[in-house]
Write a protein that holds these residues in place. Structure first.
Motif, PDB file in Angstrom:
ATOM      1  N   ARG A 190      -1.259  29.829 -16.634  1.00 42.52           N
ATOM      2  CA  ARG A 190      -2.389  29.834 -15.706  1.00 42.52           C
ATOM      3  C   ARG A 190      -3.458  28.949 -16.296  1.00 42.52           C
ATOM      4  NH1 ARG A 190       0.819  31.049 -12.981  1.00 42.52           N
ATOM      5  NH2 ARG A 190       1.162  32.938 -11.789  1.00 42.52           N
ATOM      6  N   ARG A 191      -3.854  27.920 -15.560  1.00 42.32           N
ATOM      7  CA  ARG A 191      -4.866  27.043 -16.091  1.00 42.32           C
ATOM      8  C   ARG A 191      -5.790  26.576 -14.998  1.00 42.32           C
ATOM      9  NH1 ARG A 191      -2.817  21.511 -16.169  1.00 42.32           N
ATOM     10  NH2 ARG A 191      -0.842  21.420 -15.083  1.00 42.32           N
ATOM     11  N   ALA A 192      -6.990  26.246 -15.383  1.00 43.04           N
ATOM     12  CA  ALA A 192      -7.980  25.786 -14.405  1.00 43.04           C
ATOM     13  C   ALA A 192      -7.600  24.420 -13.899  1.00 43.04           C
ATOM     14  CB  ALA A 192      -9.366  25.716 -15.060  1.00 43.04           C
ATOM     15  N   ARG A 193      -7.933  24.177 -12.647  1.00 40.93           N
ATOM     16  CA  ARG A 193      -7.606  22.891 -12.042  1.00 40.93           C
ATOM     17  C   ARG A 193      -8.831  21.984 -12.066  1.00 40.93           C
ATOM     18  NH1 ARG A 193      -2.422  23.565 -12.610  1.00 40.93           N
ATOM     19  NH2 ARG A 193      -1.715  25.464 -11.630  1.00 40.93           N
ATOM     20  N   ARG A 194      -8.608  20.765 -12.427  1.00 43.13           N
ATOM     21  CA  ARG A 194      -9.705  19.808 -12.403  1.00 43.13           C
ATOM     22  C   ARG A 194      -9.895  19.301 -10.989  1.00 43.13           C
ATOM     23  NH1 ARG A 194      -6.593  17.363 -16.520  1.00 43.13           N
ATOM     24  NH2 ARG A 194      -6.233  15.605 -15.139  1.00 43.13           N
ATOM     25  N   GLY A 195     -11.126  19.178 -10.593  1.00 43.02           N
ATOM     26  CA  GLY A 195     -11.422  18.558  -9.302  1.00 43.02           C
ATOM     27  C   GLY A 195     -11.247  17.063  -9.424  1.00 43.02           C
ATOM     28  N   ARG A 196     -10.654  16.466  -8.432  1.00 43.17           N
ATOM     29  CA  ARG A 196     -10.490  15.020  -8.446  1.00 43.17           C
ATOM     30  C   ARG A 196     -10.758  14.490  -7.053  1.00 43.17           C
ATOM     31  NH1 ARG A 196      -5.334  12.268 -11.160  1.00 43.17           N
ATOM     32  NH2 ARG A 196      -6.366  13.269 -12.907  1.00 43.17           N
ATOM     33  N   ALA A 197     -11.620  13.545  -6.961  1.00 38.31           N
ATOM     34  CA  ALA A 197     -11.951  13.006  -5.639  1.00 38.31           C
ATOM     35  C   ALA A 197     -10.781  12.236  -5.085  1.00 38.31           C
ATOM     36  CB  ALA A 197     -13.168  12.083  -5.740  1.00 38.31           C
ATOM     37  N   GLY A 198     -10.549  12.363  -3.789  1.00 40.76           N
ATOM     38  CA  GLY A 198      -9.526  11.595  -3.095  1.00 40.76           C
ATOM     39  C   GLY A 198     -10.086  10.272  -2.635  1.00 40.76           C
ATOM     40  N   THR A 199      -9.378   9.590  -1.803  1.00 38.40           N
ATOM     41  CA  THR A 199      -9.895   8.374  -1.205  1.00 38.40           C
ATOM     42  C   THR A 199     -10.985   8.730  -0.226  1.00 38.40           C
ATOM     43  OG1 THR A 199      -8.232   8.501   0.505  1.00 38.40           O
ATOM     44  CG2 THR A 199      -7.703   7.153  -1.416  1.00 38.40           C
ATOM     45  N   LEU A 242       0.269   0.465  11.171  1.00 34.48           N
ATOM     46  CA  LEU A 242       0.837   0.615   9.844  1.00 34.48           C
ATOM     47  C   LEU A 242       1.516  -0.676   9.393  1.00 34.48           C
ATOM     48  CD1 LEU A 242       2.257   4.204  10.046  1.00 34.48           C
ATOM     49  CD2 LEU A 242       0.419   3.388   8.594  1.00 34.48           C
ATOM     50  N   ALA A 243       1.952  -1.450  10.336  1.00 32.42           N
ATOM     51  CA  ALA A 243       2.589  -2.708   9.968  1.00 32.42           C
ATOM     52  C   ALA A 243       1.642  -3.591   9.187  1.00 32.42           C
ATOM     53  CB  ALA A 243       3.082  -3.447  11.207  1.00 32.42           C
ATOM     54  N   ALA A 244       0.379  -3.611   9.575  1.00 32.15           N
ATOM     55  CA  ALA A 244      -0.592  -4.441   8.882  1.00 32.15           C
ATOM     56  C   ALA A 244      -0.856  -3.924   7.493  1.00 32.15           C
ATOM     57  CB  ALA A 244      -1.899  -4.494   9.669  1.00 32.15           C
ATOM     58  N   GLY A 245      -0.661  -2.633   7.281  1.00 35.81           N
ATOM     59  CA  GLY A 245      -0.957  -2.045   5.989  1.00 35.81           C
ATOM     60  C   GLY A 245       0.215  -2.064   5.036  1.00 35.81           C
ATOM     61  N   CYS A 246       1.400  -2.528   5.484  1.00 41.32           N
ATOM     62  CA  CYS A 246       2.596  -2.505   4.652  1.00 41.32           C
ATOM     63  C   CYS A 246       2.827  -3.855   4.003  1.00 41.32           C
ATOM     64  CB  CYS A 246       3.812  -2.116   5.476  1.00 41.32           C
ATOM     65  SG  CYS A 246       3.651  -0.459   6.150  1.00 41.32           S
ATOM     66  N   ARG A 249      -4.257   1.629   0.886  1.00 42.40           N
ATOM     67  CA  ARG A 249      -4.850   1.615  -0.448  1.00 42.40           C
ATOM     68  C   ARG A 249      -4.057   0.776  -1.428  1.00 42.40           C
ATOM     69  NH1 ARG A 249      -6.536   6.722  -4.353  1.00 42.40           N
ATOM     70  NH2 ARG A 249      -7.466   5.423  -5.971  1.00 42.40           N
ATOM     71  N   THR A 250      -2.739   0.881  -1.392  1.00 48.88           N
ATOM     72  CA  THR A 250      -1.885   0.119  -2.299  1.00 48.88           C
ATOM     73  C   THR A 250      -0.782  -0.542  -1.469  1.00 48.88           C
ATOM     74  OG1 THR A 250      -2.310   1.832  -3.976  1.00 48.88           O
ATOM     75  CG2 THR A 250      -0.606   0.211  -4.480  1.00 48.88           C
ATOM     76  N   PRO A 251      -1.118  -1.651  -0.780  1.00 45.17           N
ATOM     77  CA  PRO A 251      -0.146  -2.251   0.147  1.00 45.17           C
ATOM     78  C   PRO A 251       1.182  -2.616  -0.504  1.00 45.17           C
ATOM     79  CG  PRO A 251      -2.334  -3.168   0.493  1.00 45.17           C
ATOM     80  CD  PRO A 251      -2.414  -2.348  -0.757  1.00 45.17           C
ATOM     81  N   GLY A 252       1.174  -3.024  -1.765  1.00 44.72           N
ATOM     82  CA  GLY A 252       2.420  -3.406  -2.426  1.00 44.72           C
ATOM     83  C   GLY A 252       3.398  -2.277  -2.620  1.00 44.72           C
ATOM     84  N   ALA A 253       2.956  -1.045  -2.376  1.00 46.54           N
ATOM     85  CA  ALA A 253       3.831   0.108  -2.551  1.00 46.54           C
ATOM     86  C   ALA A 253       4.632   0.439  -1.305  1.00 46.54           C
ATOM     87  CB  ALA A 253       3.002   1.329  -2.967  1.00 46.54           C
ATOM     88  N   VAL A 267      -9.025   4.152   8.436  1.00 45.66           N
ATOM     89  CA  VAL A 267      -8.357   2.877   8.698  1.00 45.66           C
ATOM     90  C   VAL A 267      -6.855   3.074   8.760  1.00 45.66           C
ATOM     91  CG1 VAL A 267      -7.910   0.579   7.754  1.00 45.66           C
ATOM     92  CG2 VAL A 267     -10.208   1.531   7.662  1.00 45.66           C
ATOM     93  N   ALA A 268      -6.345   3.952   7.855  1.00 40.94           N
ATOM     94  CA  ALA A 268      -4.902   4.214   7.834  1.00 40.94           C
ATOM     95  C   ALA A 268      -4.437   4.832   9.134  1.00 40.94           C
ATOM     96  CB  ALA A 268      -4.549   5.135   6.669  1.00 40.94           C
TER      97      ALA A 268
END
Length: 339
Positions: A14-23, A36-40, A167-171, A30-31
């Motif tokens: 059991r451990r505390a979770r760190r908060g992490r901001a998303g996009t 989606l074709a433009a984003g790929c 966010r990461t089009p190359g992916a 925009v997504a």
């Protein structure tokens, strides 16, 4: 220390979770609104630039993009409509969650920690259920095709790293031979530099010797209003063979889908604030709480109890007398069924 020992140790911690901001919400909007074709990376609904299918793509493309640290899992929201099958990269997942969505259909969430496939998909949109489910992991990366506009602020506030196509089009790439929106695939390489290992699987799952007792079981079917999953025991493979809607579930590159353990977890489903374009409500799956479950392993079914005290904790499975239940070493499928 073996993989089983490492996962069993971490799964009960059991451990505390760190908060992490998303996009930001603007980026995610925009997504949703852009094609989606433009984003790929490849554009359009056709094959990739070199003409190969998604299962043949190299994970090296897009390595120059910023990637996540090697300490968190990669979760990918996977399309499960009939046109989305067969899947790619599904057999590499450590855990596959099955959840009911609008119209009684199903979606999958594949969680990767011990190995990463070169390509995974097809990828579809996120749901509110995913945010609570992913709280059990520390800063996970969530790859998804988009989300409903009203859900974007919740994704932005969630302690995860959100990765829509922009966010990461190359992916991202479009696979050949499938109609949109069932042809969007992910290259994990640009997002996650390496598999984080079993320590990242803070699910609460334990692995080891089977519990005593149990009932011999040849197959088990779980039905949603518009989807059906059947798990058939294969003695020769020592695995449960998966069928979806009456057809064998296969992958494009690794054959039949066959987890070592299947969990049918009975949960509460409630109406959410979200609807699809046809006006169907998206149900919210309550994965925090307690209830009954069935654990399928080694050709037997065990009636057990599940408990997840808070969203930041994993899920414990115990026998009726309170003893922890071990899963078989290998992939685990968790199918959320209505209590």
């Amino acid at each position: 220390m073996t993989r089983t020992e490492r996962v069993a140790t971490v799964g009960t911690a059991r451990r505390a979770r760190r908060g992490r901001a998303g996009t930001t919400a603007a980026l995610l909007a925009v997504a949703m609104t852009a094609t989606l074709a433009a984003g790929c990376a490849t554009g359009g609904d056709g094959p990739s630039r070199d003409g190969r299918g998604p299962d043949q793509e190299s994970a090296d493309t897009g390595r120059e993009q910023t990637r996540a640290a090697d300490t968190s899992v990669l979760a990918v929201k996977i399309d499960n409509a009939p046109r989305a099958r067969p899947h790619t990269g599904l057999n590499a997942a450590d855990v596959v969650y099955v959840e009911q969505v609008e119209g009684g259909l199903s979606r999958l969430m594949a969680v990767y920690a011990t190995r990463l496939p070169k390509v995974v998909g097809p990828v579809r949109s996120a749901r509110e259920t995913d945010l609570e489910l992913l709280r059990q992991f520390d800063g996970p990366t969530l790859a998804f095709s988009g989300a409903q506009r009203k859900l974007l602020p919740l994704i932005d506030e969630a302690p995860l790293r959100a990765e829509p196509p922009d966010r990461t089009p190359g992916a991202w790439l479009r696979g050949a031979g499938r109609p949109a929106p069932h042809n969007l695939f992910l290259r994990p390489g640009p997002l996650v530099s390496a598999a984080p290992g079993p320590a990242a699987l803070t699910t609460g799952f334990r692995y080891g010797a089977a519990p005593t007792g149990g009932t011999e079981l040849a197959s088990r079917t779980v039905a949603y209003p518009s989807a059906r999953f059947t798990f058939t025991w294969s003695e020769s493979r020592d695995r449960w063979l998966v069928s979806m809607d009456g057809k064998a579930a296969t992958t494009t590159e690794a054959g039949r889908v066959a987890p070592a353990t299947v969990v049918v977890q009975y949960v509460k489903l409630r109406r959410s604030d979200y609807f699809d374009a046809l006006g169907n409500n998206t149900p919210f799956t309550e994965t925090v709480g307690s209830g009954r479950a069935q654990v399928l392993r080694d050709g037997k079914v065990h009636d057990v109890r599940w408990k997840r005290a808070t969203a930041a904790e994993g899920t414990e499975f115990t026998t009726r007398d309170g003893a922890p239940v071990n899963f078989a070493d290998g992939q685990v499928w968790v199918v959320f069924a209505k209590a």
